[in-house]
Scaffold this motif. Structure first.
Motif, PDB file in Angstrom:
ATOM      1  N   HIS A  34       0.048  -5.137   1.826  1.00 46.31           N
ATOM      2  CA  HIS A  34       0.062  -5.940   2.839  1.00 46.31           C
ATOM      3  C   HIS A  34      -0.116  -7.517   1.899  1.00 46.31           C
ATOM      4  CE1 HIS A  34       1.001  -4.577   6.537  1.00 46.31           C
ATOM      5  NE2 HIS A  34       0.787  -3.453   6.396  1.00 46.31           N
ATOM      6  N   ARG A  35      -0.084  -7.120   0.908  1.00 48.17           N
ATOM      7  CA  ARG A  35      -0.894  -8.591  -0.149  1.00 48.17           C
ATOM      8  C   ARG A  35       0.715  -9.237  -0.092  1.00 48.17           C
ATOM      9  NH1 ARG A  35      -4.531  -6.753  -4.364  1.00 48.17           N
ATOM     10  NH2 ARG A  35      -6.438  -7.772  -3.164  1.00 48.17           N
ATOM     11  N   SER A  36       2.211  -8.465   0.585  1.00 51.16           N
ATOM     12  CA  SER A  36       3.292  -8.635   0.529  1.00 51.16           C
ATOM     13  C   SER A  36       3.610  -9.266   2.262  1.00 51.16           C
ATOM     14  CB  SER A  36       4.272  -8.405   0.302  1.00 51.16           C
ATOM     15  OG  SER A  36       3.769  -7.700  -1.160  1.00 51.16           O
ATOM     16  N   VAL A  37       2.944 -11.001   2.623  1.00 54.78           N
ATOM     17  CA  VAL A  37       2.956 -11.225   3.761  1.00 54.78           C
ATOM     18  C   VAL A  37       5.171 -11.301   3.517  1.00 54.78           C
ATOM     19  CG1 VAL A  37       2.230 -12.846   5.361  1.00 54.78           C
ATOM     20  CG2 VAL A  37       1.097 -12.626   3.444  1.00 54.78           C
ATOM     21  N   THR A  38       4.887 -11.623   2.929  1.00 56.20           N
ATOM     22  CA  THR A  38       6.998 -12.182   2.776  1.00 56.20           C
ATOM     23  C   THR A  38       7.051 -11.085   2.008  1.00 56.20           C
ATOM     24  OG1 THR A  38       5.774 -14.888   3.484  1.00 56.20           O
ATOM     25  CG2 THR A  38       8.472 -13.761   2.743  1.00 56.20           C
ATOM     26  N   PRO A  39       7.845 -10.134   1.880  1.00 58.30           N
ATOM     27  CA  PRO A  39       8.361  -9.167   1.514  1.00 58.30           C
ATOM     28  C   PRO A  39       9.517  -9.833   0.396  1.00 58.30           C
ATOM     29  CG  PRO A  39       8.505  -8.373   3.624  1.00 58.30           C
ATOM     30  CD  PRO A  39       7.533  -9.378   3.436  1.00 58.30           C
ATOM     31  N   THR A  40       9.987  -9.237  -0.911  1.00 58.19           N
ATOM     32  CA  THR A  40      10.883  -9.025  -1.627  1.00 58.19           C
ATOM     33  C   THR A  40      11.875  -7.453  -1.482  1.00 58.19           C
ATOM     34  OG1 THR A  40      10.105  -8.652  -3.749  1.00 58.19           O
ATOM     35  CG2 THR A  40      10.257 -10.744  -2.571  1.00 58.19           C
ATOM     36  N   PRO A  41      12.785  -7.070  -2.454  1.00 58.33           N
ATOM     37  CA  PRO A  41      12.833  -5.679  -2.218  1.00 58.33           C
ATOM     38  C   PRO A  41      11.848  -4.951  -3.162  1.00 58.33           C
ATOM     39  CG  PRO A  41      15.266  -6.870  -2.312  1.00 58.33           C
ATOM     40  CD  PRO A  41      13.522  -8.046  -2.062  1.00 58.33           C
ATOM     41  N   PHE A  42      11.349  -5.554  -4.654  1.00 60.40           N
ATOM     42  CA  PHE A  42       9.968  -4.850  -5.174  1.00 60.40           C
ATOM     43  C   PHE A  42       9.299  -4.403  -4.743  1.00 60.40           C
ATOM     44  CE2 PHE A  42      13.374  -8.373  -7.039  1.00 60.40           C
ATOM     45  CZ  PHE A  42      13.868  -7.439  -7.877  1.00 60.40           C
ATOM     46  N   ALA A  43       8.418  -5.189  -3.429  1.00 65.99           N
ATOM     47  CA  ALA A  43       7.576  -4.614  -2.827  1.00 65.99           C
ATOM     48  C   ALA A  43       7.962  -3.023  -2.679  1.00 65.99           C
ATOM     49  CB  ALA A  43       7.145  -5.058  -1.410  1.00 65.99           C
ATOM     50  N   ALA A  44       8.765  -2.218  -1.822  1.00 67.89           N
ATOM     51  CA  ALA A  44       9.418  -0.978  -1.767  1.00 67.89           C
ATOM     52  C   ALA A  44       8.326  -0.045  -2.337  1.00 67.89           C
ATOM     53  CB  ALA A  44      10.651  -0.590  -2.702  1.00 67.89           C
ATOM     54  N   TYR A  45       7.735  -0.308  -3.613  1.00 68.13           N
ATOM     55  CA  TYR A  45       6.817   0.934  -3.960  1.00 68.13           C
ATOM     56  C   TYR A  45       5.006   0.115  -4.216  1.00 68.13           C
ATOM     57  CZ  TYR A  45      10.000   4.581  -4.885  1.00 68.13           C
ATOM     58  OH  TYR A  45      10.963   5.538  -4.613  1.00 68.13           O
ATOM     59  N   ALA A  46       5.159  -1.257  -3.772  1.00 62.83           N
ATOM     60  CA  ALA A  46       3.813  -1.872  -3.853  1.00 62.83           C
ATOM     61  C   ALA A  46       2.394  -1.044  -3.454  1.00 62.83           C
ATOM     62  CB  ALA A  46       4.227  -3.045  -3.644  1.00 62.83           C
ATOM     63  N   PHE A  47       2.066  -0.104  -3.779  1.00 60.39           N
ATOM     64  CA  PHE A  47       1.220   0.894  -3.261  1.00 60.39           C
ATOM     65  C   PHE A  47       0.311   1.038  -3.604  1.00 60.39           C
ATOM     66  CE2 PHE A  47       4.935   4.016  -1.741  1.00 60.39           C
ATOM     67  CZ  PHE A  47       5.190   2.839  -0.923  1.00 60.39           C
ATOM     68  N   ASP A  48      -1.261   0.817  -3.127  1.00 66.84           N
ATOM     69  CA  ASP A  48      -2.441   1.243  -4.248  1.00 66.84           C
ATOM     70  C   ASP A  48      -2.180   2.572  -4.139  1.00 66.84           C
ATOM     71  OD1 ASP A  48      -4.343  -0.999  -3.663  1.00 66.84           O
ATOM     72  OD2 ASP A  48      -3.797  -0.458  -1.429  1.00 66.84           O
ATOM     73  N   VAL A  49      -3.616   3.046  -4.949  1.00 65.65           N
ATOM     74  CA  VAL A  49      -3.069   4.401  -6.308  1.00 65.65           C
ATOM     75  C   VAL A  49      -3.175   5.400  -4.832  1.00 65.65           C
ATOM     76  CG1 VAL A  49      -4.215   6.485  -7.656  1.00 65.65           C
ATOM     77  CG2 VAL A  49      -3.571   3.735  -8.656  1.00 65.65           C
ATOM     78  N   PRO A  50      -4.506   5.840  -3.992  1.00 64.06           N
ATOM     79  CA  PRO A  50      -4.133   6.367  -2.657  1.00 64.06           C
ATOM     80  C   PRO A  50      -3.181   6.418  -1.301  1.00 64.06           C
ATOM     81  CG  PRO A  50      -6.579   5.310  -2.921  1.00 64.06           C
ATOM     82  CD  PRO A  50      -5.574   4.579  -3.770  1.00 64.06           C
ATOM     83  N   GLU A  51      -2.625   5.172  -1.302  1.00 66.76           N
ATOM     84  CA  GLU A  51      -1.341   5.303  -0.945  1.00 66.76           C
ATOM     85  C   GLU A  51       0.263   6.101  -1.921  1.00 66.76           C
ATOM     86  OE1 GLU A  51       0.952   1.677   1.310  1.00 66.76           O
ATOM     87  OE2 GLU A  51       1.454   2.656   1.787  1.00 66.76           O
ATOM     88  N   ALA A  52       0.325   5.952  -2.536  1.00 66.81           N
ATOM     89  CA  ALA A  52       1.340   6.398  -3.829  1.00 66.81           C
ATOM     90  C   ALA A  52       1.442   8.015  -3.851  1.00 66.81           C
ATOM     91  CB  ALA A  52       1.346   5.430  -5.071  1.00 66.81           C
TER      92      ALA A  52
END
Ligand SMILES: [Zn+2]
Ligand SMILES: [Zn+2]
Length: 276
Positions: free
Chosen positions: A140-158
């Motif tokens: 959720h640091r990506s308030v305005t997401p781009t396609p690159f946010a697709a896997y932008a997860f914390d380790v536990p979320e991943a």
């Protein structure tokens, strides 16, 4: 010594294959979509931009680094799946003799529908105040997401996301082609949801037959408003659980006045408070 060497060599062989697959599909899908957006921006795509704000270079850099880390974690799960299949924990068919095209199609549909449910409920769980900062803050640091946010997860979320496929495979045998198609579908829909530009026909908003397919606006509103639209591929869980953004359909129709979504959300929150 030889045995250890052999074990390491075969681990590397399996891991490098999975690493190429997991990081590769992210790079190809996110990079490919970003290139398409750039290429066709002035020929109409720019007009379909969802938010007035644009992501900064620092946002994109953060999204890419977090996503590459997720790709590595996914590839380690891939090693587990490969080993599990080799040792008979999972059944992954490599030819069409036991399970034909029909089985492939049904199991592919099944895994997509199950993954949508898994995503919806784990996503809601990660929004729980006790879990959020450990599991889901990076995304959720990506308030305005781009396609690159697709896997932008914390380790536990991943890890939570990675757990789905082995869990499914414990119960349902898959064809290797089905797994490959599922992975391709997952990443394509994922980067589309973070495109920042509406890629689906606006008619989805009112379509009786296809209104259950998530448009880009659906997940984009999740990033900008935080409290609605937890689903990944389909709208039905949000529908059923009353978590669809109140302005989703209207915004998808093309009503882009910026405050509209927020006004609707605020009004809905106020109504919810009155009810509580
Ligand atoms: Zn979320
Ligand atoms: Zn997202």
């Amino acid at each position: 010594m030889q045995t250890l060497y052999d074990a390491l060599a075969s681990f590397w062989q399996i891991w490098s294959f999975n690493l190429t697959l997991d990081v590769g599909r992210y790079v190809v899908a996110a990079g490919g979509l970003a290139a398409i957006l750039k290429l066709f921006w002035n020929t109409g795509l720019g007009r379909r931009k969802i938010q007035p704000r644009s992501a900064s270079r620092a946002d994109v850099r953060r999204e890419i680094l977090a996503s590459l880390r997720t790709g590595v974690l996914f590839s380690l799960t891939g090693v587990g799946i490969t080993l599990g299949a080799m040792y008979g924990v999972f059944t992954i068919h490599t030819d069409f003799e036991v399970a034909g095209i029909g089985y492939l199609a049904v199991s592919l549909l099944g895994i997509i529908v199950a993954h949508d449910a898994y995503f919806y409920w784990t996503h809601r769980l990660m929004h729980h105040p006790r879990l959020y900062r450990y599991f889901h803050r990076t995304h959720h640091r990506s308030v305005t997401p781009t396609p690159f946010a697709a896997y932008a997860f914390d380790v536990p979320e991943a890890l939570l996301m990675a757990a789905f496929t082995p869990l499914w495979l414990l119960f349902v045998p898959m064809h290797v082609v089905g797994l490959f198609l599922f992975m391709a579908f997952m990443i394509i829909r994922n980067v589309m949801g973070h495109a920042g530009v509406e890629l689906m026909p606006r008619s989805l908003a009112d379509s009786r037959w296809f209104g259950w397919i998530n448009a880009t606006t659906h997940h984009d509103l999740h990033h900008s408003s935080f409290h609605y639209n937890y689903g990944l591929y389909f709208t039905w869980w949000d529908h059923l659980m009353g978590t669809e953004h109140p302005a989703y359909r209207q915004q998808l129709r093309g009503h882009r006045e910026i405050g509209a979504a927020r006004r609707f959300a605020k009004a809905a929150d106020a109504r919810a408070e009155v009810r509580a």
